[in-house]
Design an enzyme around this catalytic site. Structure first.
Site, PDB file in Angstrom:
ATOM      1  N   PRO A  43      12.304 -16.843  19.705  1.00  0.00           N
ATOM      2  CA  PRO A  43      12.502 -17.739  20.844  1.00  0.00           C
ATOM      3  C   PRO A  43      11.342 -18.718  20.980  1.00  0.00           C
ATOM      4  O   PRO A  43      11.522 -19.854  21.413  1.00  0.00           O
ATOM      5  CB  PRO A  43      12.556 -16.796  22.052  1.00  0.00           C
ATOM      6  CG  PRO A  43      12.735 -15.426  21.495  1.00  0.00           C
ATOM      7  CD  PRO A  43      12.239 -15.434  20.101  1.00  0.00           C
ATOM      8  N   ASP A  57     -19.015  20.749 -19.749  1.00  0.00           N
ATOM      9  CA  ASP A  57     -19.103  22.200 -19.812  1.00  0.00           C
ATOM     10  C   ASP A  57     -18.816  22.817 -18.457  1.00  0.00           C
ATOM     11  O   ASP A  57     -18.401  22.145 -17.516  1.00  0.00           O
ATOM     12  CB  ASP A  57     -20.438  22.655 -20.417  1.00  0.00           C
ATOM     13  CG  ASP A  57     -21.611  22.086 -19.670  1.00  0.00           C
ATOM     14  OD1 ASP A  57     -21.558  22.070 -18.432  1.00  0.00           O
ATOM     15  OD2 ASP A  57     -22.587  21.649 -20.324  1.00  0.00           O
ATOM     16  N   LYS A  64     -19.908  27.102 -22.629  1.00  0.00           N
ATOM     17  CA  LYS A  64     -21.185  27.651 -22.198  1.00  0.00           C
ATOM     18  C   LYS A  64     -21.033  28.612 -21.035  1.00  0.00           C
ATOM     19  O   LYS A  64     -21.557  28.394 -19.957  1.00  0.00           O
ATOM     20  CB  LYS A  64     -22.193  26.559 -21.815  1.00  0.00           C
ATOM     21  CG  LYS A  64     -22.671  25.725 -22.964  1.00  0.00           C
ATOM     22  CD  LYS A  64     -24.109  26.034 -23.314  1.00  0.00           C
ATOM     23  CE  LYS A  64     -24.581  25.130 -24.433  1.00  0.00           C
ATOM     24  NZ  LYS A  64     -25.294  23.978 -23.947  1.00  0.00           N
ATOM     25  N   GLY A  98     -26.222  19.039 -13.396  1.00  0.00           N
ATOM     26  CA  GLY A  98     -27.583  18.752 -12.924  1.00  0.00           C
ATOM     27  C   GLY A  98     -28.207  17.589 -13.655  1.00  0.00           C
ATOM     28  O   GLY A  98     -27.609  16.531 -13.803  1.00  0.00           O
ATOM     29  N   ASP A  99     -29.408  17.806 -14.157  1.00  0.00           N
ATOM     30  CA  ASP A  99     -30.147  16.772 -14.883  1.00  0.00           C
ATOM     31  C   ASP A  99     -30.191  17.173 -16.363  1.00  0.00           C
ATOM     32  O   ASP A  99     -30.442  18.331 -16.673  1.00  0.00           O
ATOM     33  CB  ASP A  99     -31.570  16.693 -14.310  1.00  0.00           C
ATOM     34  CG  ASP A  99     -32.377  15.629 -15.004  1.00  0.00           C
ATOM     35  OD1 ASP A  99     -32.449  14.511 -14.467  1.00  0.00           O
ATOM     36  OD2 ASP A  99     -32.933  15.903 -16.090  1.00  0.00           O
ATOM     37  N   ILE A 125     -33.460  18.920 -17.576  1.00  0.00           N
ATOM     38  CA  ILE A 125     -33.981  20.141 -16.947  1.00  0.00           C
ATOM     39  C   ILE A 125     -33.086  21.288 -17.380  1.00  0.00           C
ATOM     40  O   ILE A 125     -31.926  21.377 -16.956  1.00  0.00           O
ATOM     41  CB  ILE A 125     -34.048  20.000 -15.411  1.00  0.00           C
ATOM     42  CG1 ILE A 125     -35.054  18.910 -15.064  1.00  0.00           C
ATOM     43  CG2 ILE A 125     -34.459  21.332 -14.773  1.00  0.00           C
ATOM     44  CD1 ILE A 125     -35.270  18.680 -13.600  1.00  0.00           C
ATOM     45  N   THR A 127     -30.826  17.639 -10.022  1.00  0.00           N
ATOM     46  CA  THR A 127     -30.898  18.964 -10.631  1.00  0.00           C
ATOM     47  C   THR A 127     -30.495  20.034  -9.610  1.00  0.00           C
ATOM     48  O   THR A 127     -30.567  19.819  -8.392  1.00  0.00           O
ATOM     49  CB  THR A 127     -32.305  19.217 -11.189  1.00  0.00           C
ATOM     50  OG1 THR A 127     -32.276  20.417 -11.960  1.00  0.00           O
ATOM     51  CG2 THR A 127     -33.355  19.332 -10.085  1.00  0.00           C
ATOM     52  N   ALA A 128     -30.058  21.194 -10.139  1.00  0.00           N
ATOM     53  CA  ALA A 128     -29.548  22.255  -9.259  1.00  0.00           C
ATOM     54  C   ALA A 128     -30.566  22.627  -8.185  1.00  0.00           C
ATOM     55  O   ALA A 128     -30.188  22.901  -7.040  1.00  0.00           O
ATOM     56  CB  ALA A 128     -29.171  23.481 -10.087  1.00  0.00           C
ATOM     57  N   MET A 171     -30.778  30.138 -14.117  1.00  0.00           N
ATOM     58  CA  MET A 171     -30.211  31.175 -14.990  1.00  0.00           C
ATOM     59  C   MET A 171     -30.818  32.538 -14.693  1.00  0.00           C
ATOM     60  O   MET A 171     -31.066  33.318 -15.611  1.00  0.00           O
ATOM     61  CB  MET A 171     -30.441  30.809 -16.476  1.00  0.00           C
ATOM     62  CG  MET A 171     -29.787  29.499 -16.874  1.00  0.00           C
ATOM     63  SD  MET A 171     -30.338  28.896 -18.474  1.00  0.00           S
ATOM     64  CE  MET A 171     -31.846  28.030 -18.042  1.00  0.00           C
TER      65      MET A 171
HETATM   66  N1  SAH Z   1     -29.400  20.953 -16.206  1.00  0.00           N
HETATM   67  C1  SAH Z   1     -29.045  21.777 -15.105  1.00  0.00           C
HETATM   68  C2  SAH Z   1     -29.406  23.220 -15.320  1.00  0.00           C
HETATM   69  C3  SAH Z   1     -28.681  23.857 -16.447  1.00  0.00           C
HETATM   70  S1  SAH Z   1     -29.126  25.528 -16.660  1.00  0.00           S
HETATM   71  C4  SAH Z   1     -29.685  21.231 -13.841  1.00  0.00           C
HETATM   72  O1  SAH Z   1     -30.546  20.360 -13.894  1.00  0.00           O
HETATM   73  O2  SAH Z   1     -29.306  21.697 -12.761  1.00  0.00           O
HETATM   74  C5  SAH Z   1     -27.860  26.332 -15.805  1.00  0.00           C
HETATM   75  C6  SAH Z   1     -28.355  26.953 -14.545  1.00  0.00           C
HETATM   76  O3  SAH Z   1     -28.499  25.970 -13.548  1.00  0.00           O
HETATM   77  C7  SAH Z   1     -27.422  27.975 -13.931  1.00  0.00           C
HETATM   78  O4  SAH Z   1     -27.559  29.205 -14.547  1.00  0.00           O
HETATM   79  C8  SAH Z   1     -27.906  27.996 -12.521  1.00  0.00           C
HETATM   80  O5  SAH Z   1     -29.083  28.746 -12.400  1.00  0.00           O
HETATM   81  C9  SAH Z   1     -28.285  26.549 -12.285  1.00  0.00           C
HETATM   82  N2  SAH Z   1     -27.207  25.822 -11.603  1.00  0.00           N
HETATM   83  C10 SAH Z   1     -26.525  24.779 -12.055  1.00  0.00           C
HETATM   84  N3  SAH Z   1     -25.637  24.349 -11.149  1.00  0.00           N
HETATM   85  C11 SAH Z   1     -25.771  25.146 -10.085  1.00  0.00           C
HETATM   86  C12 SAH Z   1     -25.138  25.230  -8.823  1.00  0.00           C
HETATM   87  N4  SAH Z   1     -24.176  24.377  -8.462  1.00  0.00           N
HETATM   88  N5  SAH Z   1     -25.529  26.207  -7.978  1.00  0.00           N
HETATM   89  C13 SAH Z   1     -26.500  27.057  -8.307  1.00  0.00           C
HETATM   90  N6  SAH Z   1     -27.114  27.036  -9.486  1.00  0.00           N
HETATM   91  C14 SAH Z   1     -26.775  26.093 -10.369  1.00  0.00           C
END
Ligand code: SAH
Length: 459
Positions: A43, A247, A269, A301-302, A305, A330-331, A382
């Site tokens: 309209p 992994d 792994k 993680g890294d 490490i 890293t963890a 670990m």
């Molecule tokens: N490069 C990885 C570590 C690899 S070694 C980093 O920098 O974190 C693998 C170990 O990392 C595991 O056995 C555990 O101890 C640790 N990890 C990795 N991811 C994890 C998570 N989400 N929670 C707790 N521990 C973790």
């Protein structure tokens, strides 16, 4: 998926807009931008709509009249009257004409997303009608990342497609070429700054193969689990990869960010059950890169490490393969933050030490007498299988049995758990709660902060 996003080609097509107010004006603007031949029925009609209608005869100042809708390429209803909107929707559906009713998804056969118009690059964001405001917020985020010049960039790339197709025979080669070109950030900058001569130089260099390498390995730290802990660089390179080696530690949701057509290879792994020996992983990385693939090697993680990243790049260096290493969270950082346990704290710890707790034949050969500093946080990677040994050795070496310790299980993930105790109680706590891998051990008085600083409550 409730709606399949498609693009309607509306240029010079008759499109009926029912309504002439503010909402209709917004839709009229959009339809005009898509080149539609606007027909308006209402309209009253705003001045702006009048200006957008190409043929004044296409404006009809009358209410909805149940007219046939088959002749229109699309119909948009933007009236405040629900009955009218429903009648338009019925009529359009009867003639199979796409219909959009503003703010009423149930009456629509198509919905209009939030749009970032960098023509010819169009980015659309839709919440399938659930929340237009959310879609608009996301649009604003994207808008800031892709400035106006991206339209120019898309046009430039489009104009050179034929040339690339003529020079590069296979689809794979072409894809490498385009991704390499777009990976050259200065190329994008040249086009965004309209420096076309310089852009052409980069284009030619890439096309002739200079400075554009085919195979490469990206050793990417993907963080401890939460996909949002990946870096921008990790994400960008992951999305360029043709093959992804990953992994067990790679968190859910991270692989989904790779290209859908990328090959994803699990290299395992599990503890004491390596699915692919490290030497084979190294060989695979080199072989894939040599065959011209871009390989993302995702690491939890890294990579540097406890990640064997050093060994993997040694092989690549020896084979003369291009690679990049991308650091990751890293963890220890992830677990500490998400558990509310600062690794250092002015009142508790002035240093932090990352230690591998990986046992060999149930033994752990570590310099225990170096771990006696009460003002240093110890983090064992670990360490779950060797938890009993670690707790016992630390006490034997002289640590107070009441030293706090936390087991952080599946850190940063939706099912993270923190099991806290002391060096004398933790083994029993672990037996009761039976944590599963991956777990990290954090030892030191910072662990006591967990109860007050925890903020992350997993689902
Ligand atoms: N490069 C990885 C570590 C690899 S070694 C980093 O920098 O974190 C693998 C170990 O990392 C595991 O056995 C555990 O101890 C640790 N990890 C990795 N991811 C994890 C998570 N989400 N929670 C707790 N521990 C973790």
């Amino acid at each position: 998926m409730d709606y399949l996003p498609v693009g309607l080609k509306l240029s010079n097509q008759p499109v009926l807009l029912v309504g002439g107010g503010i909402v209709a004006t917004r839709k009229a603007r959009l339809l005009a931008r898509a080149g539609a031949d606007l027909h308006v029925l209402a309209p009253q009609v705003s001045d702006e709509i009048r200006g957008l209608v190409l043929d004044p005869d296409h404006i009809q100042l009358s209410p909805w009249d149940d007219r046939p809708l088959g002749e229109y390429a699309a119909v948009v209803a933007a009236t405040p009257d629900q009955e009218v909107n429903a009648a338009i929707s019925r009529g359009a559906k009867a003639s199979m004409t796409p219909v959009n009713v503003v703010d009423d998804p149930s009456l629509c056969t198509f919905i209009i997303p939030a749009i970032i118009d960098r023509n010819p690059l169009i980015i659309s964001v839709s919440s399938s009608g659930c929340s237009p405001v959310l879609a608009r917020r996301i649009r604003s985020d994207i808008e800031t990342r892709y400035p106006e010049g991206y339209g120019e960039l898309a046009r430039y790339l489009g104009s050179r497609r034929d040339e690339v197709s003529a020079s590069l025979g296979s689809e794979n080669e072409r894809r490498y070429f385009w991704e390499t070109l777009l990976g050259e950030s200065e190329f994008i900058n040249h086009v965004l700054h309209s420096n076309i001569a310089a852009a052409n130089d980069v284009f030619q260099a890439c096309l002739s193969g200079d400075g554009y390498s085919r195979g490469a390995v990206y050793l990417i730290g993907a963080g401890p689990g939460d996909p949002e802990l990946m870096t921008f660089k990790a994400l960008r390179l992951l999305q360029q990869a043709d093959v992804v080696l990953y992994d067990r530690l790679i968190g859910d949701g991270i692989l989904e960010m790779a290209r859908r057509d990328a090959d994803k290879i699990y290299v395992g792994k599990e503890r004491s059950q390596h699915s692919m020996p490290q030497s084979e992983i190294n060989e695979n990385l080199a072989a894939l890169a040599k065959s011209g693939k871009r390989v993302a090697r995702l690491k939890g993680g890294d990579p540097f490490i406890f990640g064997r990243g050093g060994e993997e790049i040694e092989g690549l260096l020896a084979a003369g393969i291009d690679f990049e290493v991308v650091p990751g969270v890293t963890a220890a950082s992830g677990a500490a933050c998400y558990a509310g346990i600062p690794l250092t704290h002015r009142d508790h710890a002035q240093s932090v030490r990352f230690i591998t707790g990986h046992t060999k034949n149930h033994r752990l050969d570590l310099p225990w007498n170096q771990f006696l500093n009460e003002h240093e946080t110890l983090v064992f990677y670990m360490g779950l299988a060797g938890l009993g040994i670690i707790a016992k050795e630390l006490v034997s070496a002289g640590r107070d049995p009441n030293t706090p310790i936390a087991i952080v299980e599946k850190a940063t993930r939706g099912d993270q758990r923190v099991i806290a105790g002391t060096l004398s109680t933790i083994v029993k706590r672990a037996e009761e709660d039976s944590p599963a891998a991956p777990t990290l051990l954090i030892i030191g008085s910072v662990v006591t902060l967990h109860s007050s600083l925890r903020w992350f409550e997993p689902a």
